[in-house]
Scaffold this motif. Sequence first.
Motif, PDB file in Angstrom:
ATOM      1  N   ARG A   1      44.720  36.691  74.616  1.00  0.00           N
ATOM      2  CA  ARG A   1      45.740  37.190  75.861  1.00  0.00           C
ATOM      3  C   ARG A   1      47.160  36.869  75.537  1.00  0.00           C
ATOM      4  NH1 ARG A   1      42.389  38.410  80.401  1.00  0.00           N
ATOM      5  NH2 ARG A   1      40.276  38.019  79.920  1.00  0.00           N
ATOM      6  N   ALA A   2      47.133  36.092  74.390  1.00  0.00           N
ATOM      7  CA  ALA A   2      48.796  35.145  74.598  1.00  0.00           C
ATOM      8  C   ALA A   2      49.544  36.683  73.845  1.00  0.00           C
ATOM      9  CB  ALA A   2      48.520  33.999  73.998  1.00  0.00           C
ATOM     10  N   GLU A   3      48.152  36.811  72.699  1.00  0.00           N
ATOM     11  CA  GLU A   3      49.455  37.710  71.335  1.00  0.00           C
ATOM     12  C   GLU A   3      49.372  38.749  72.048  1.00  0.00           C
ATOM     13  OE1 GLU A   3      45.919  37.175  68.601  1.00  0.00           O
ATOM     14  OE2 GLU A   3      46.581  36.092  67.677  1.00  0.00           O
ATOM     15  N   ALA A   4      48.478  39.569  73.511  1.00  0.00           N
ATOM     16  CA  ALA A   4      48.581  40.772  73.874  1.00  0.00           C
ATOM     17  C   ALA A   4      50.047  40.644  74.591  1.00  0.00           C
ATOM     18  CB  ALA A   4      47.623  41.109  74.998  1.00  0.00           C
TER      19      ALA A   4
ATOM     20  N   SER B   1      51.440  37.708  84.543  1.00  0.00           N
ATOM     21  CA  SER B   1      51.708  38.453  85.864  1.00  0.00           C
ATOM     22  C   SER B   1      50.518  37.544  86.236  1.00  0.00           C
ATOM     23  CB  SER B   1      51.241  39.537  85.995  1.00  0.00           C
ATOM     24  OG  SER B   1      49.575  39.919  85.342  1.00  0.00           O
ATOM     25  N   LEU B   2      50.751  37.936  87.744  1.00  0.00           N
ATOM     26  CA  LEU B   2      49.584  36.848  89.006  1.00  0.00           C
ATOM     27  C   LEU B   2      48.334  37.240  88.693  1.00  0.00           C
ATOM     28  CD1 LEU B   2      50.894  36.653  92.202  1.00  0.00           C
ATOM     29  CD2 LEU B   2      51.470  35.044  90.824  1.00  0.00           C
ATOM     30  N   LYS B   3      47.730  38.467  88.451  1.00  0.00           N
ATOM     31  CA  LYS B   3      46.936  39.263  87.637  1.00  0.00           C
ATOM     32  C   LYS B   3      46.080  38.532  86.444  1.00  0.00           C
ATOM     33  CE  LYS B   3      44.057  42.986  86.822  1.00  0.00           C
ATOM     34  NZ  LYS B   3      43.651  43.320  85.642  1.00  0.00           N
ATOM     35  N   GLU B   4      47.168  38.114  85.666  1.00  0.00           N
ATOM     36  CA  GLU B   4      46.485  37.357  84.304  1.00  0.00           C
ATOM     37  C   GLU B   4      46.649  36.440  84.073  1.00  0.00           C
ATOM     38  OE1 GLU B   4      49.376  40.559  81.111  1.00  0.00           O
ATOM     39  OE2 GLU B   4      50.585  38.810  82.742  1.00  0.00           O
ATOM     40  N   ILE B   5      47.301  35.709  85.465  1.00  0.00           N
ATOM     41  CA  ILE B   5      47.095  34.219  85.405  1.00  0.00           C
ATOM     42  C   ILE B   5      45.600  33.513  86.319  1.00  0.00           C
ATOM     43  CG2 ILE B   5      48.181  32.267  86.712  1.00  0.00           C
ATOM     44  CD1 ILE B   5      50.749  33.701  86.422  1.00  0.00           C
ATOM     45  N   ARG B   6      45.049  34.656  86.988  1.00  0.00           N
ATOM     46  CA  ARG B   6      44.048  34.333  87.754  1.00  0.00           C
ATOM     47  C   ARG B   6      42.949  34.691  86.713  1.00  0.00           C
ATOM     48  NH1 ARG B   6      43.523  39.328  90.075  1.00  0.00           N
ATOM     49  NH2 ARG B   6      44.984  38.571  91.838  1.00  0.00           N
ATOM     50  N   GLU B   7      42.697  35.565  86.162  1.00  0.00           N
ATOM     51  CA  GLU B   7      42.256  35.697  84.736  1.00  0.00           C
ATOM     52  C   GLU B   7      41.808  34.635  84.035  1.00  0.00           C
ATOM     53  OE1 GLU B   7      43.359  39.332  83.015  1.00  0.00           O
ATOM     54  OE2 GLU B   7      42.804  40.580  84.784  1.00  0.00           O
ATOM     55  N   LEU B   8      43.698  33.529  83.316  1.00  0.00           N
ATOM     56  CA  LEU B   8      43.700  32.690  82.430  1.00  0.00           C
ATOM     57  C   LEU B   8      42.668  31.598  83.639  1.00  0.00           C
ATOM     58  CD1 LEU B   8      46.580  32.935  81.657  1.00  0.00           C
ATOM     59  CD2 LEU B   8      44.776  33.069  79.707  1.00  0.00           C
ATOM     60  N   LEU B   9      43.195  31.502  84.866  1.00  0.00           N
ATOM     61  CA  LEU B   9      42.263  30.098  85.086  1.00  0.00           C
ATOM     62  C   LEU B   9      40.421  30.960  85.716  1.00  0.00           C
ATOM     63  CD1 LEU B   9      44.880  29.919  88.169  1.00  0.00           C
ATOM     64  CD2 LEU B   9      44.465  28.230  87.160  1.00  0.00           C
TER      65      LEU B   9
ATOM     66  N   ARG C   1      53.907  26.803  85.076  1.00  0.00           N
ATOM     67  CA  ARG C   1      53.902  27.478  83.745  1.00  0.00           C
ATOM     68  C   ARG C   1      53.773  29.113  82.854  1.00  0.00           C
ATOM     69  NH1 ARG C   1      52.228  21.819  83.742  1.00  0.00           N
ATOM     70  NH2 ARG C   1      50.369  22.855  83.165  1.00  0.00           N
ATOM     71  N   ALA C   2      52.613  29.575  83.509  1.00  0.00           N
ATOM     72  CA  ALA C   2      52.130  30.523  83.481  1.00  0.00           C
ATOM     73  C   ALA C   2      53.231  31.668  82.894  1.00  0.00           C
ATOM     74  CB  ALA C   2      50.508  31.218  83.744  1.00  0.00           C
ATOM     75  N   GLN C   3      53.606  31.497  84.008  1.00  0.00           N
ATOM     76  CA  GLN C   3      54.698  32.830  85.299  1.00  0.00           C
ATOM     77  C   GLN C   3      55.957  32.772  83.913  1.00  0.00           C
ATOM     78  OE1 GLN C   3      54.493  31.432  89.343  1.00  0.00           O
ATOM     79  NE2 GLN C   3      54.108  33.315  89.501  1.00  0.00           N
TER      80      GLN C   3
END
Length: 139
Positions: free
Chosen positions: A86-89, A62-70, A55-57
């Motif tokens: 992060r969502a606003e960025a 990005s995978l880096k951003e997803i890792r941070e979100l996780l 869903r995040a993809q």
Amino acid sequence: MESFSIGHVARRTGIGVETIRFYERKGLLSEPTRSASGYRQYTEETVRQIRFIKRAQRLGFSLKEIRELLALRVERQTDCLQVKERAEAKIAAVEQKIIELQRMRQALLQVTALCQGQNLNSRCPLLDALDQTAEMEET
């Protein structure tokens, strides 16, 4: 707690087995426990994490951003404001990309308007325009 094989998780999430292994190598999924015979054993939480990743993809992370979100997802001290920022960025990045794509579209419309597409023996004005643009960028 019920455990699943990698193939079962792949079927449930609609991704390939190699993608699951890739996510593990990239730190998006934790290393699963192994059975006595060495097979990976996954839990329902892994299925949820993979669906979160997908869903995040789709939202452009990005995978880096997803890792941070996780990481924020599991961290008890996470403030919702951190996730919102992060969502606003990401929204700002998407809006910038839209502007760039609109510029590209406009440039393509201009160069394609030069081409009548009729005479095979003459030079193509579209290719000439691209050549001129390349020369301008070099100087």
